[in-house]
Design a protein around this motif. Structure first.
Motif, PDB file in Angstrom:
ATOM      1  N   LEU A   1      -6.323   4.554  -7.328  1.00  0.00           N
ATOM      2  CA  LEU A   1      -5.700   5.856  -7.033  1.00  0.00           C
ATOM      3  C   LEU A   1      -6.544   6.999  -7.596  1.00  0.00           C
ATOM      4  N   LEU A   2      -7.037   6.794  -8.836  1.00  0.00           N
ATOM      5  CA  LEU A   2      -7.838   7.855  -9.467  1.00  0.00           C
ATOM      6  C   LEU A   2      -9.132   8.096  -8.694  1.00  0.00           C
ATOM      7  N   GLN A   3      -9.740   7.005  -8.238  1.00  0.00           N
ATOM      8  CA  GLN A   3     -11.026   7.155  -7.559  1.00  0.00           C
ATOM      9  C   GLN A   3     -10.881   7.666  -6.125  1.00  0.00           C
ATOM     10  N   SER A   4      -9.702   7.495  -5.543  1.00  0.00           N
ATOM     11  CA  SER A   4      -9.546   7.937  -4.152  1.00  0.00           C
ATOM     12  C   SER A   4      -8.891   9.318  -4.051  1.00  0.00           C
ATOM     13  N   THR A   5      -8.513   9.869  -5.198  1.00  0.00           N
ATOM     14  CA  THR A   5      -7.810  11.148  -5.159  1.00  0.00           C
ATOM     15  C   THR A   5      -8.799  12.309  -5.146  1.00  0.00           C
ATOM     16  N   PRO A   6      -8.627  13.254  -4.216  1.00  0.00           N
ATOM     17  CA  PRO A   6      -9.501  14.435  -4.252  1.00  0.00           C
ATOM     18  C   PRO A   6      -9.162  15.308  -5.472  1.00  0.00           C
ATOM     19  N   HIS A   7     -10.037  16.164  -5.828  1.00  0.00           N
ATOM     20  CA  HIS A   7      -9.856  17.122  -6.932  1.00  0.00           C
ATOM     21  C   HIS A   7      -9.900  16.471  -8.314  1.00  0.00           C
ATOM     22  N   LEU A   8     -10.459  15.266  -8.413  1.00  0.00           N
ATOM     23  CA  LEU A   8     -10.610  14.638  -9.734  1.00  0.00           C
ATOM     24  C   LEU A   8     -12.096  14.409 -10.007  1.00  0.00           C
TER      25      LEU A   8
ATOM     26  N   LYS B   1       0.807  -1.223   0.000  1.00  0.00           N
ATOM     27  CA  LYS B   1       0.000   0.000   0.000  1.00  0.00           C
ATOM     28  C   LYS B   1       0.839   1.272   0.000  1.00  0.00           C
ATOM     29  N   TYR B   2       2.139   1.103  -0.155  1.00  0.00           N
ATOM     30  CA  TYR B   2       3.014   2.257   0.045  1.00  0.00           C
ATOM     31  C   TYR B   2       3.872   2.560  -1.174  1.00  0.00           C
ATOM     32  N   TRP B   3       4.164   3.856  -1.348  1.00  0.00           N
ATOM     33  CA  TRP B   3       5.222   4.276  -2.250  1.00  0.00           C
ATOM     34  C   TRP B   3       6.513   4.173  -1.444  1.00  0.00           C
ATOM     35  N   THR B   4       7.474   3.446  -1.975  1.00  0.00           N
ATOM     36  CA  THR B   4       8.698   3.215  -1.220  1.00  0.00           C
ATOM     37  C   THR B   4       9.895   3.758  -2.000  1.00  0.00           C
ATOM     38  N   CYS B   5      10.737   4.524  -1.309  1.00  0.00           N
ATOM     39  CA  CYS B   5      11.896   5.131  -1.969  1.00  0.00           C
ATOM     40  C   CYS B   5      13.022   4.108  -2.068  1.00  0.00           C
ATOM     41  N   PRO B   6      13.570   3.923  -3.283  1.00  0.00           N
ATOM     42  CA  PRO B   6      14.644   2.951  -3.442  1.00  0.00           C
ATOM     43  C   PRO B   6      15.939   3.403  -2.777  1.00  0.00           C
ATOM     44  N   LYS B   7      16.034   4.691  -2.484  1.00  0.00           N
ATOM     45  CA  LYS B   7      17.287   5.206  -1.943  1.00  0.00           C
ATOM     46  C   LYS B   7      17.261   5.308  -0.413  1.00  0.00           C
ATOM     47  N   CYS B   8      16.227   6.020   0.123  1.00  0.00           N
ATOM     48  CA  CYS B   8      16.232   6.253   1.578  1.00  0.00           C
ATOM     49  C   CYS B   8      15.220   5.367   2.302  1.00  0.00           C
ATOM     50  N   SER B   9      14.508   4.534   1.537  1.00  0.00           N
ATOM     51  CA  SER B   9      13.534   3.597   2.102  1.00  0.00           C
ATOM     52  C   SER B   9      12.342   4.270   2.780  1.00  0.00           C
ATOM     53  N   CYS B  10      12.189   5.581   2.568  1.00  0.00           N
ATOM     54  CA  CYS B  10      11.026   6.289   3.119  1.00  0.00           C
ATOM     55  C   CYS B  10       9.748   5.722   2.484  1.00  0.00           C
TER      56      CYS B  10
ATOM     57  N   SER C   1       5.479   6.233   1.803  1.00  0.00           N
ATOM     58  CA  SER C   1       4.428   7.245   1.775  1.00  0.00           C
ATOM     59  C   SER C   1       3.172   6.647   1.138  1.00  0.00           C
ATOM     60  N   THR C   2       2.012   7.059   1.645  1.00  0.00           N
ATOM     61  CA  THR C   2       0.772   6.596   1.004  1.00  0.00           C
ATOM     62  C   THR C   2       0.274   7.642   0.005  1.00  0.00           C
ATOM     63  N   SER C   3       0.831   8.867   0.096  1.00  0.00           N
ATOM     64  CA  SER C   3       0.247   9.957  -0.707  1.00  0.00           C
ATOM     65  C   SER C   3       1.223  10.636  -1.670  1.00  0.00           C
TER      66      SER C   3
END
Ligand SMILES: [Zn+2]
Length: 323
Positions: A297-304, A247-256, A258-260
């Motif tokens: 993602l499209l359906q859960s994003t506000p402003h669309l 469920k996450y966006w994961t950074c390949p470099k710093c491993s941070c 994020s869901t958003s």
């Protein structure tokens, strides 16, 4: 009374995004960066005027920043428009540093800085053209005419100004003298040309007819979609592309994680490519394979806002995404 607030111009947001998402080796990157600093400097110049404009008599003057109108043949942009029932002032703001010479013989402005000289168009000609165009716009819109005056504001407090054979010295001011210059113009008029009610109608019409420049930023530099870096950027270290893991966006470099983080990418998409996006375009831009994930993602994003069905479904991104 402030009628139209000063805002960071859309072009600044677009150029910031473009400079972050252009491929490093692009030969057009220096041009984009130089334009970005030019537009930012213009904005900062206007920003520095705001404080001084608060000294204008509140109930007498309507102040509008960055107005863009169509005179019937072409668009024209006014940095600051100050209107009263007696007259209006069109202020052209230049935020140039160094030693500035107004050269009346050749109608140019010469900037000397760090041992180099650079010429700019004469701002007097610009402001005179804006006066002509604004007058034409008032006529075309069947609005009452008020006398129009132009002022050139040199907003950089450290610039040194000189002039040579320049007839309009008295129209050049630094921000602290802007209000006293407007007061001096006011002394020429005993009688108002329009009523307060007409003034309100006039400024209301300007707001209605104001058209921000929405021309596509890629066209401005002759760029293609392939010149733009796709992917979700890491909110922590700015690396890209983040990978979608569970469920996450994961950074390949710093491993941070994020869901958003895709929201910021979607905002970049809006600024660079415009307000409509399909599932396929989203998948390409976010670098994801799953159709289901794209839909989620499209359906859960506000402003669309969704329109169309099945393969012809299009999502429209509202400008709120940029706030
Ligand atoms: Zn990172």
């Amino acid at each position: 009374m402030k009628i139209k607030e000063l805002e960071i111009p859309a072009i600044v947001h677009k150029l910031q995004t473009l400079s972050e998402r252009m491929k490093e080796h692009s030969t057009k990157l220096p041009h984009v960066k130089s334009d970005l600093s030019k537009f930012l400097s213009g904005y900062n110049g206007e920003k520095s005027l705001e404080f001084h404009l608060t000294f204008l008599q509140e109930d007498l003057y309507h102040i509008l920043h960055d107005v863009r109108l169509y005179d019937g043949e072409r668009f024209f942009q006014i940095d600051v428009l100050v209107i009263s029932p007696f007259f209006a002032v069109i202020a052209e703001v230049k935020n140039l540093s160094g030693h500035i010479t107004f050269d009346g013989k050749f109608n140019q402005l010469i900037q000397s800085k760090n041992g180099q000289e650079r010429a700019f168009p004469d701002p007097l000609l610009q402001v005179q053209r804006q006066i002509t165009q604004f007058r034409a716009w008032l006529k075309k819109s069947s609005l009452p005419q008020v006398p129009l005056h132009g002022i050139i504001v040199m907003s950089n407090p450290y610039s040194v100004l000189t002039s040579s054979e320049y007839e309009a010295d008295n129209l050049i001011v630094k921000p602290p003298s802007l209000v006293s210059s407007i007061d001096t113009i006011k002394k020429q008029y005993d009688q108002p040309f329009i009523t307060q009610k007409e003034l309100k109608k006039l400024t209301k019409q300007i707001l209605i007819k104001h058209e921000p420049d929405q021309s596509p930023i890629l066209d401005r530099y002759g760029l293609e979609r392939t010149d733009i870096i796709s992917g979700v950027f890491c909110p922590e270290c700015n690396s890209f592309p983040m990978k979608r893991v569970y469920k996450y966006w994961t950074c390949p470099k710093c491993s941070c994680r994020s869901t958003s983080a895709h929201l910021s990418a979607l905002k970049d998409y809006y600024l660079l490519f415009g307000k409509t996006i399909t599932s396929k375009q989203l998948r390409e831009f976010l670098m994801i394979d799953s159709y289901q994930l794209a839909t989620r993602l499209l359906q859960s994003t506000p402003h669309l806002t969704k329109s169309g069905h099945y393969k012809s479904t299009i999502y429209t991104i509202s400008e709120q995404i940029n706030l």
